[in-house]
Scaffold this motif. Structure first.
Motif, PDB file in Angstrom:
ATOM      1  N   VAL A 171       0.832  -1.203   0.000  1.00  0.00           N
ATOM      2  CA  VAL A 171       0.000   0.000   0.000  1.00  0.00           C
ATOM      3  C   VAL A 171       0.868   1.254   0.000  1.00  0.00           C
ATOM      4  O   VAL A 171       0.656   2.181  -0.789  1.00  0.00           O
ATOM      5  N   ASP A 172       1.861   1.301   0.876  1.00  0.00           N
ATOM      6  CA  ASP A 172       2.725   2.472   0.988  1.00  0.00           C
ATOM      7  C   ASP A 172       3.507   2.731  -0.300  1.00  0.00           C
ATOM      8  O   ASP A 172       3.854   3.876  -0.612  1.00  0.00           O
ATOM      9  N   ALA A 173       3.789   1.673  -1.049  1.00  0.00           N
ATOM     10  CA  ALA A 173       4.543   1.814  -2.302  1.00  0.00           C
ATOM     11  C   ALA A 173       3.640   2.147  -3.492  1.00  0.00           C
ATOM     12  O   ALA A 173       4.126   2.289  -4.620  1.00  0.00           O
ATOM     13  N   GLY A 174       2.323   2.255  -3.231  1.00  0.00           N
ATOM     14  CA  GLY A 174       1.403   2.583  -4.313  1.00  0.00           C
ATOM     15  C   GLY A 174       1.194   1.460  -5.305  1.00  0.00           C
ATOM     16  O   GLY A 174       0.905   1.700  -6.485  1.00  0.00           O
ATOM     17  N   LEU A 175       1.286   0.210  -4.818  1.00  0.00           N
ATOM     18  CA  LEU A 175       1.215  -0.951  -5.710  1.00  0.00           C
ATOM     19  C   LEU A 175      -0.149  -1.632  -5.691  1.00  0.00           C
ATOM     20  O   LEU A 175      -0.342  -2.631  -6.380  1.00  0.00           O
ATOM     21  N   THR A 176      -1.090  -1.089  -4.929  1.00  0.00           N
ATOM     22  CA  THR A 176      -2.380  -1.767  -4.759  1.00  0.00           C
ATOM     23  C   THR A 176      -3.468  -1.138  -5.620  1.00  0.00           C
ATOM     24  O   THR A 176      -3.267  -0.107  -6.264  1.00  0.00           O
ATOM     25  N   THR A 177      -4.610  -1.768  -5.596  1.00  0.00           N
ATOM     26  CA  THR A 177      -5.758  -1.304  -6.370  1.00  0.00           C
ATOM     27  C   THR A 177      -6.993  -1.371  -5.473  1.00  0.00           C
ATOM     28  O   THR A 177      -6.863  -1.477  -4.261  1.00  0.00           O
ATOM     29  N   MET A 202      -8.697  -6.310 -13.850  1.00  0.00           N
ATOM     30  CA  MET A 202      -9.540  -6.462 -12.681  1.00  0.00           C
ATOM     31  C   MET A 202     -10.662  -7.482 -12.871  1.00  0.00           C
ATOM     32  O   MET A 202     -10.941  -8.268 -11.963  1.00  0.00           O
ATOM     33  N   ALA A 203     -11.300  -7.468 -14.025  1.00  0.00           N
ATOM     34  CA  ALA A 203     -12.419  -8.384 -14.231  1.00  0.00           C
ATOM     35  C   ALA A 203     -11.977  -9.835 -14.071  1.00  0.00           C
ATOM     36  O   ALA A 203     -12.624 -10.636 -13.385  1.00  0.00           O
ATOM     37  N   GLU A 204     -10.850 -10.172 -14.711  1.00  0.00           N
ATOM     38  CA  GLU A 204     -10.354 -11.552 -14.645  1.00  0.00           C
ATOM     39  C   GLU A 204      -9.857 -11.895 -13.241  1.00  0.00           C
ATOM     40  O   GLU A 204     -10.070 -13.004 -12.739  1.00  0.00           O
ATOM     41  N   CYS A 205      -9.170 -10.932 -12.598  1.00  0.00           N
ATOM     42  CA  CYS A 205      -8.656 -11.197 -11.254  1.00  0.00           C
ATOM     43  C   CYS A 205      -9.783 -11.366 -10.245  1.00  0.00           C
ATOM     44  O   CYS A 205      -9.736 -12.257  -9.387  1.00  0.00           O
ATOM     45  N   GLU A 206     -10.802 -10.530 -10.331  1.00  0.00           N
ATOM     46  CA  GLU A 206     -11.938 -10.666  -9.417  1.00  0.00           C
ATOM     47  C   GLU A 206     -12.697 -11.960  -9.676  1.00  0.00           C
ATOM     48  O   GLU A 206     -13.164 -12.613  -8.728  1.00  0.00           O
ATOM     49  N   GLU A 207     -12.775 -12.360 -10.929  1.00  0.00           N
ATOM     50  CA  GLU A 207     -13.415 -13.636 -11.257  1.00  0.00           C
ATOM     51  C   GLU A 207     -12.626 -14.794 -10.661  1.00  0.00           C
ATOM     52  O   GLU A 207     -13.200 -15.729 -10.092  1.00  0.00           O
TER      53      GLU A 207
END
Length: 380
Positions: free
Chosen positions: A121-127, A299-304
């Motif tokens: 999170v601190d490195a700005g790598l999240t979504t 995101m669509a594929e990862c959430e699936e």
């Protein structure tokens, strides 16, 4: 880049040119292979996204084998999307690669809990995950979400499993009575000099040195005394292991007779008939692992994929295969007897009996203490 990675890329190219795979699959696999080798391809992230395949990096060994068998292959059969897999031995290794890669080259990480989540999170790598696309999140113990939400209210991960780092010992050498009597002090017993092991990781070494001194690992009062204790254990140890596979090898061959150890890997050894006992002394280091989706991932594929992996039947099968309890809420989901018998399993769904690292506390000290640990590991 290593020769093996070079040959892999060449083989992928040959298969594509010879009509052995689609352009979509070729782009996805090539980008993932390059990312695993630490190479930045300008088209890599977009290629993976366009291919609709998902890149997954995990701990390898029996853990990833269980995920591959019970989650990834069924997911591919159902959706047609491949899961392109990579592995790592220490999460610091994969964080370094993610930081230097283009967004999208790394996509889903089987991450080791809250302390590491803060670093992403601190490195700005999240979504930001869309909960509506992952309805099976409702089956997860809500208490496991709380420490992640304290770091960022917009979740980029879903808790998946948990375990402990307790004390494993060879029952042919150390009795259950001795193990219970000495507890964490077994790791510092001169009686077993050159037969002691340990995870070569700063947090683990500091954690157990603090416990041996009667200090709270989440509120250390005398760090100098802790470092002296770390040095004491270093001088008694035969070897510090760096992966679950190496841990199992050292124990199964009898090269070490006592070591701090990951509960699931010990359970796997016990299932194979190895003479290994396991003890969680008071204050043992507990951890929860999560499925972390990184910035730039499709995101669509990862959430699936996450929603598929969170199906109770899938999580139970993976848990039984990898020997770590699933993050499923036992008050909502009926679990098997095999899952209930796993080390560290919490039947209450509240996790109150386990001791987790305070993410804010450890984040404040990680850089400084890692440098000190690195010097001590080299003999300082």
């Amino acid at each position: 880049m290593t020769m093996s990675q070079t040959r892999r890329l060449e083989r992928l190219k040959e298969r594509y040119l010879n009509g052995g795979m689609s352009r979509r699959t070729f782009l996805g696999l090539t980008a993932a292979a390059a990312a695993g080798a630490g190479i930045n391809l300008k088209w890599g992230g977009s290629a993976l996204a366009a291919a609709k395949d998902v890149r997954f990096d995990g701990w390898g060994g029996s853990v990833q084998e269980a995920m591959d068998k019970y989650a990834f292959k069924p997911y591919t059969a159902k959706t047609g999307n491949n899961v392109v897999q990579g592995t790592f031995g220490d999460e610091n290794e994969i964080i370094t690669k993610v930081k230097t890669a283009s967004p999208g080259e790394f996509q889903v990480i089987h991450s080791s809990g809250v302390e590491y989540y803060k670093r992403y999170v601190d490195a700005g790598l999240t979504t930001k995950l869309n909960d509506a696309n992952i309805p099976n999140m409702a089956n997860i113990m809500q208490v496991m979400f709380e420490p992640f939400r304290k770091i960022s209210p917009d979740l980029s991960c879903v808790p998946y499993d948990y375990g402990t780092t307790g004390i494993a010992y060879n029952t042919k050498v150390i009795s259950e009575a001795e193990a219970k009597e000495k507890g964490v002090n077994l790791l510092f017993d001169p009686k077993y000099k050159d037969k002691i092991g340990g995870y070569g990781n700063m947090i683990t070494r500091v954690w157990y040195a603090a416990l041996a001194l009667g200090q709270d690992p989440n509120a250390i009062k005398d760090i100098d005394a802790v470092w002296d204790k770390v040095r004491e254990q270093r001088d008694l140890a035969k070897k510090y292991w760096s992966s679950g596979a190496e841990l199992m090898d050292l124990l199964s061959k009898g090269e070490v007779v006592v070591t701090d150890a990951w509960s699931g890997r010990v359970a796997a050894l016990q299932a194979q008939g190895a003479p290994i006992g396991y003890l969680d002394p008071p204050g043992s280091y507990a951890w929860m692992e999560d499925l972390l989706v990184l910035k730039g991932a499709p995101m669509a594929e990862c959430e699936e994929l996450l929603n598929f992996m969170l199906q109770p039947e899938v999580m139970i099968a993976v848990a039984e295969g990898q020997s770590y309890p699933p993050a499923l809420d036992p008050t909502k989901v009926k679990l098997t007897d095999k899952v209930k018998a796993l080390p560290a399993f919490d039947p209450t769904g509240k996790m109150a009996s386990l001791t987790f690292a305070d993410a804010a506390y450890w984040d404040k000290h990680t850089d400084e203490w890692t440098k000190t640990w690195d010097r001590i590991a080299k003999g300082a």
